[in-house]
Design a protein around this motif. Structure first.
Motif: not given
Length: 246
Positions: A60-84
């Motif tokens: 379950x750690x494996x799944x949780x790690x992937x989900x945390x990365x996906x959700x945080x990545x999506x948030x940062x993508x929307x929140x910081x449009x200038x970030x490469x």
């Protein structure tokens, strides 16, 4: 499954109502209870299901790690449009760093829910982050992406993710120092050796040299910790020069 029922019964008698306490953290009632039982079952119990598969929180750690990365990545993508890509990757790493996940696990007191043959006082610090990841994994598999996203936003993003603060946060002084040395074409060397002191636990000492000059020294219970401590001390020696580059 009889094994799952036995674990649940042992929780009820030892810790009170496991799912009542869990529901306070989740703000909803779990549907697939077996997932959450696994999420707080330590490998030291050496439990297996009818097919011989391990029953503990590690998958379950494996799944949780992937989900945390996906959700945080999506948030940062929307929140910081200038970030490469490089910027977004570094920012995500700061949010899902082991240190931060351990803090989140401690904040929710997840260790109080774990069942293990090992006393909780004997666990390393990473148990807190591991349990947080396994809980996120259980949420996703039980309730899907939307509920998992909502949980991560409430427990991680809203209270802890501030872009300006994150930009100035250093998660690894060693990585930062090495990157700086490489960019500035400076040589560096971590001379690590076992420290035979009078401590009960084995210690390691390190001398960090930059351009053949010893800049800092440190001592810790592992090579990694000693190197990180020495790197932090060296960072403050060169802080003005490093911040100009980064």
């Amino acid at each position: 499954m009889n094994i799952i029922r036995n674990i649940l019964n042992s929780r009820s008698s030892k810790d009170g109502n496991f799912f009542l306490e869990l529901s306070k953290i989740l703000d909803y009632k779990p549907k697939n209870k077996e997932l959450y039982i696994k999420a707080f079952t330590h490998r030291s119990l050496n439990l297996k299901d009818d097919k011989g598969n391990a029953l503990n929180y590690e998958r379950l750690e494996f799944v949780g790690d992937a989900m945390l990365s996906a959700v945080i990545a999506s948030y940062l993508f929307e929140k910081v449009p200038h970030g490469d890509e490089g910027y977004l990757t570094k920012m995500r790493s700061k949010v899902v760093s082991r240190e931060h996940l351990n803090e989140l696990g401690k904040e929710l007191k997840l260790i109080d829910l774990v069942v293990s043959k090992i006393p909780t006082s004997n666990f390393g610090n990473n148990i807190h982050g591991n349990l947080f990841e396994s809980l996120v994994g259980a949420i996703f598999l039980d309730k899907g992406y939307k509920k998992c996203d909502k949980f991560i936003f409430k427990k991680v993003i809203k209270p802890h993710v501030d872009i300006e603060t994150l930009e100035g946060k250093v998660i690894s002084y060693k990585s930062l120092l090495i990157e700086w040395c490489q960019k500035e074409k400076k040589s560096f060397d971590y001379n690590v050796y076992e420290d035979t002191g009078n401590d009960d636990l084995k210690h390691f000492s390190v001398k960090l040299s930059i351009n053949d000059k010893v800049i800092s020294k440190a001592r810790a219970t592992s090579k990694k910790k000693a190197e990180e401590k020495a790197s932090r001390r060296a960072f403050f020696v060169f802080q003005n020069e490093i911040t100009k580059v980064f």
